[in-house]
Write a protein that holds these residues in place. Structure first.
Motif, PDB file in Angstrom:
ATOM      1  N   ILE A 115       0.842  -1.207   0.000  1.00  0.00           N
ATOM      2  CA  ILE A 115       0.000   0.000   0.000  1.00  0.00           C
ATOM      3  C   ILE A 115       0.875   1.255   0.000  1.00  0.00           C
ATOM      4  CG2 ILE A 115      -1.839   1.267   1.197  1.00  0.00           C
ATOM      5  CD1 ILE A 115      -2.841  -1.162   2.443  1.00  0.00           C
ATOM      6  N   TRP A 116       0.456   2.249  -0.765  1.00  0.00           N
ATOM      7  CA  TRP A 116       1.115   3.559  -0.762  1.00  0.00           C
ATOM      8  C   TRP A 116       0.116   4.590  -0.254  1.00  0.00           C
ATOM      9  CZ3 TRP A 116       1.857  -0.285  -4.174  1.00  0.00           C
ATOM     10  CH2 TRP A 116       3.174  -0.615  -4.547  1.00  0.00           C
ATOM     11  N   ASN A 117       0.568   5.468   0.649  1.00  0.00           N
ATOM     12  CA  ASN A 117      -0.271   6.524   1.216  1.00  0.00           C
ATOM     13  C   ASN A 117       0.417   7.865   1.011  1.00  0.00           C
ATOM     14  OD1 ASN A 117      -2.123   4.734   3.172  1.00  0.00           O
ATOM     15  ND2 ASN A 117      -0.003   4.042   3.415  1.00  0.00           N
ATOM     16  N   TYR A 118      -0.260   8.793   0.361  1.00  0.00           N
ATOM     17  CA  TYR A 118       0.295  10.137   0.196  1.00  0.00           C
ATOM     18  C   TYR A 118      -0.693  11.149   0.758  1.00  0.00           C
ATOM     19  CZ  TYR A 118       3.394   7.702  -3.103  1.00  0.00           C
ATOM     20  OH  TYR A 118       4.298   6.843  -3.682  1.00  0.00           O
ATOM     21  N   MET A 119      -0.236  11.947   1.718  1.00  0.00           N
ATOM     22  CA  MET A 119      -1.116  12.923   2.359  1.00  0.00           C
ATOM     23  C   MET A 119      -0.425  14.275   2.454  1.00  0.00           C
ATOM     24  SD  MET A 119      -0.862  11.781   6.387  1.00  0.00           S
ATOM     25  CE  MET A 119      -1.619  13.278   7.012  1.00  0.00           C
ATOM     26  N   ALA A 120      -1.226  15.316   2.627  1.00  0.00           N
ATOM     27  CA  ALA A 120      -0.683  16.675   2.700  1.00  0.00           C
ATOM     28  C   ALA A 120      -0.116  16.949   4.093  1.00  0.00           C
ATOM     29  CB  ALA A 120      -1.786  17.683   2.376  1.00  0.00           C
ATOM     30  N   ALA A 121       0.848  17.857   4.152  1.00  0.00           N
ATOM     31  CA  ALA A 121       1.353  18.442   5.420  1.00  0.00           C
ATOM     32  C   ALA A 121       1.514  17.386   6.506  1.00  0.00           C
ATOM     33  CB  ALA A 121       0.406  19.558   5.879  1.00  0.00           C
ATOM     34  N   ILE A 122       2.246  16.337   6.204  1.00  0.00           N
ATOM     35  CA  ILE A 122       2.285  15.144   7.071  1.00  0.00           C
ATOM     36  C   ILE A 122       2.879  15.430   8.450  1.00  0.00           C
ATOM     37  CG2 ILE A 122       4.512  14.283   6.217  1.00  0.00           C
ATOM     38  CD1 ILE A 122       3.197  11.446   6.168  1.00  0.00           C
ATOM     39  N   ASN A 123       3.781  16.401   8.553  1.00  0.00           N
ATOM     40  CA  ASN A 123       4.433  16.689   9.836  1.00  0.00           C
ATOM     41  C   ASN A 123       3.791  17.840  10.592  1.00  0.00           C
ATOM     42  OD1 ASN A 123       7.311  16.096   7.908  1.00  0.00           O
ATOM     43  ND2 ASN A 123       6.615  14.704   9.521  1.00  0.00           N
ATOM     44  N   GLN A 124       2.715  18.385  10.080  1.00  0.00           N
ATOM     45  CA  GLN A 124       2.086  19.525  10.750  1.00  0.00           C
ATOM     46  C   GLN A 124       1.411  19.083  12.055  1.00  0.00           C
ATOM     47  OE1 GLN A 124      -1.605  21.783   9.360  1.00  0.00           O
ATOM     48  NE2 GLN A 124       0.020  22.608   8.080  1.00  0.00           N
ATOM     49  N   GLY A 125       1.564  19.908  13.085  1.00  0.00           N
ATOM     50  CA  GLY A 125       0.986  19.597  14.394  1.00  0.00           C
ATOM     51  C   GLY A 125       2.048  19.012  15.311  1.00  0.00           C
ATOM     52  N   ASP A 126       1.892  19.290  16.611  1.00  0.00           N
ATOM     53  CA  ASP A 126       2.906  18.854  17.585  1.00  0.00           C
ATOM     54  C   ASP A 126       2.428  17.631  18.350  1.00  0.00           C
ATOM     55  OD1 ASP A 126       4.706  20.875  16.967  1.00  0.00           O
ATOM     56  OD2 ASP A 126       3.648  22.311  18.251  1.00  0.00           O
ATOM     57  N   GLY A 127       3.373  16.786  18.675  1.00  0.00           N
ATOM     58  CA  GLY A 127       3.066  15.627  19.520  1.00  0.00           C
ATOM     59  C   GLY A 127       1.956  14.788  18.911  1.00  0.00           C
ATOM     60  N   ASP A 128       0.988  14.422  19.757  1.00  0.00           N
ATOM     61  CA  ASP A 128      -0.102  13.572  19.270  1.00  0.00           C
ATOM     62  C   ASP A 128      -0.974  14.257  18.227  1.00  0.00           C
ATOM     63  OD1 ASP A 128       0.683  11.448  20.783  1.00  0.00           O
ATOM     64  OD2 ASP A 128      -0.870  11.640  22.307  1.00  0.00           O
ATOM     65  N   ALA A 129      -0.839  15.580  18.114  1.00  0.00           N
ATOM     66  CA  ALA A 129      -1.644  16.305  17.121  1.00  0.00           C
ATOM     67  C   ALA A 129      -1.004  16.282  15.730  1.00  0.00           C
ATOM     68  CB  ALA A 129      -1.860  17.746  17.564  1.00  0.00           C
ATOM     69  N   GLU A 130       0.202  15.702  15.626  1.00  0.00           N
ATOM     70  CA  GLU A 130       0.836  15.645  14.307  1.00  0.00           C
ATOM     71  C   GLU A 130      -0.071  14.893  13.335  1.00  0.00           C
ATOM     72  OE1 GLU A 130       5.172  14.706  12.283  1.00  0.00           O
ATOM     73  OE2 GLU A 130       4.492  13.438  13.920  1.00  0.00           O
ATOM     74  N   ARG A 131      -0.190  15.433  12.132  1.00  0.00           N
ATOM     75  CA  ARG A 131      -1.143  14.869  11.176  1.00  0.00           C
ATOM     76  C   ARG A 131      -0.823  13.410  10.831  1.00  0.00           C
ATOM     77  NH1 ARG A 131      -4.272  17.497   7.683  1.00  0.00           N
ATOM     78  NH2 ARG A 131      -3.147  16.593   5.928  1.00  0.00           N
ATOM     79  N   TYR A 132       0.451  13.057  10.752  1.00  0.00           N
ATOM     80  CA  TYR A 132       0.780  11.653  10.467  1.00  0.00           C
ATOM     81  C   TYR A 132       0.254  10.727  11.564  1.00  0.00           C
ATOM     82  CZ  TYR A 132       3.409   7.312  10.131  1.00  0.00           C
ATOM     83  OH  TYR A 132       3.758   5.989  10.082  1.00  0.00           O
ATOM     84  N   LYS A 133       0.377  11.171  12.821  1.00  0.00           N
ATOM     85  CA  LYS A 133      -0.092  10.326  13.931  1.00  0.00           C
ATOM     86  C   LYS A 133      -1.608  10.176  13.879  1.00  0.00           C
ATOM     87  CE  LYS A 133       3.862  11.301  16.939  1.00  0.00           C
ATOM     88  NZ  LYS A 133       4.465  12.576  16.438  1.00  0.00           N
TER      89      LYS A 133
END
Ligand code: 3EB
Length: 305
Positions: free
Chosen positions: A110-128
């Motif tokens: 599977i490949w996943n591409y999303m916007a602004a993946i590192n935006q947000g701090d700690g648990d709020a990071e978009r990747y998390k």
């Protein structure tokens, strides 16, 4: 006639990926990928099978199948679904429901591409948040083990999540890297729901290894913060460890296409030189993409035949 048109005219064309500039047709097999290529001209990635292909649209998904292989893709605009977590859940629920009623129900990659993946701090990071939503959408579909995967941040204007997969009517064999903690066992500091992917998937039908996004992670920690060359070295060691773990011979060659995701486009030339020197003759597509940990500058995935 363009290369894309020619490929689509061939009976066994399962999927066609455009990393910029090919003006693909409106065909379920065509996917314009949200990541920009750092190479010119931009090669077209084409998946071909040795059988006739059927294709279609099913709700928000598009798919194609032939010869025991299945391609499926979904693209969702986060603004319609309320953020990365809910969007990932919806994408994975739909993929799971579709694949679950197919003969090709073994999801290998599977490949996943999303916007602004590192935006947000700690648990709020978009990747998390994506990881939480992905796990919810998967449910228990991968109870026996996760597919190999890549998750990368794109720089598109629209907060679009793209997920696409390769499945088969035959199961693969999951491969982990003894140098790395399995992602689904990452400790709490990397998020409340660990990433759900295997480090690689061996495909007996192809005699090939599908390699997940691989970076300078040792144990569970990122190594060599902000040191591009050292991260590249560590990534190559991890790639070799995966080959050994899969009982494959060492090294990559002209038959082993790789992709290198590069966080800073200014690093592209250095990454290209490094890989040309260390992996001579290996086709590497350089893409501008953010790695899901802010301190990682580069990640490599691909195939070893
Ligand atoms: C890592 O080793 C780097 O979330 O699907 C690599 C491959 C990574 C896949 C995913 C994340 C994913 O943890 C990040």
């Amino acid at each position: 006639m363009t290369d894309a048109d020619a490929a689509l005219g061939e009976a066994g064309t399962l999927a066609l990926f455009d990393f910029g500039g090919h003006a693909l047709r409106d065909d379920p097999r065509c996917l314009p990928v949200a990541l920009e290529s750092l190479d010119a001209p931009v090669p077209l990635e084409i998946w071909q099978v040795d059988a006739p292909v059927t294709c279609g649209v099913a709700g928000e998904l598009r798919w194609s199948a032939g010869g025991g292989w299945l391609f499926a893709a979904i693209e969702l605009d986060e603004r319609d679904h309320g953020g990365p977590q809910a969007t990932a859940t919806r994408a994975y629920e739909q993929l799971r429901a579709f694949v679950g009623q197919r003969a090709e129900r073994h999801v290998l990659r599977i490949w996943n591409y999303m916007a602004a993946i590192n935006q947000g701090d700690g648990d709020a990071e978009r990747y998390k948040q994506f990881c939480i939503g992905r796990a919810a959408g998967m449910g228990d579909f991968f109870a026996e083990g996760f597919p190999a995967a890549t998750a990368i941040g794109h720089h598109g204007d629209v907060p679009r999540l793209q997920v696409y997969l390769l499945a088969s009517d035959q199961s693969g064999v999951r491969v982990e890297n003894p140098r790395q903690v399995s992602a689904w066992r990452y400790p709490r500091q990397y998020g409340s729901t660990p990433p759900s992917f295997a480090r690689a998937m061996s495909l007996p039908a192809l005699d090939a290894l599908a390699i997940s996004g691989t970076a300078a992670v040792v144990g569970h920690a990122s190594a060599h913060h902000d040191d591009l060359d050292a991260q590249l070295e560590e990534t190559l060691v991890n790639l070799e460890a995966l080959l050994a773990s899969a009982d494959m011979s060492a090294g990559f060659d002209t038959q082993s296409p790789l992709k290198a995701y590069v966080r800073h486009s200014a690093d592209a030339a250095r990454v290209r030189d490094f890989l040309q020197q260390r992996l001579p003759g290996v086709p590497v597509l350089l893409l501008h993409g953010d790695i899901c940990r802010g301190e990682l500058l580069v990640e490599i995935d691909g195939w070893r035949y």
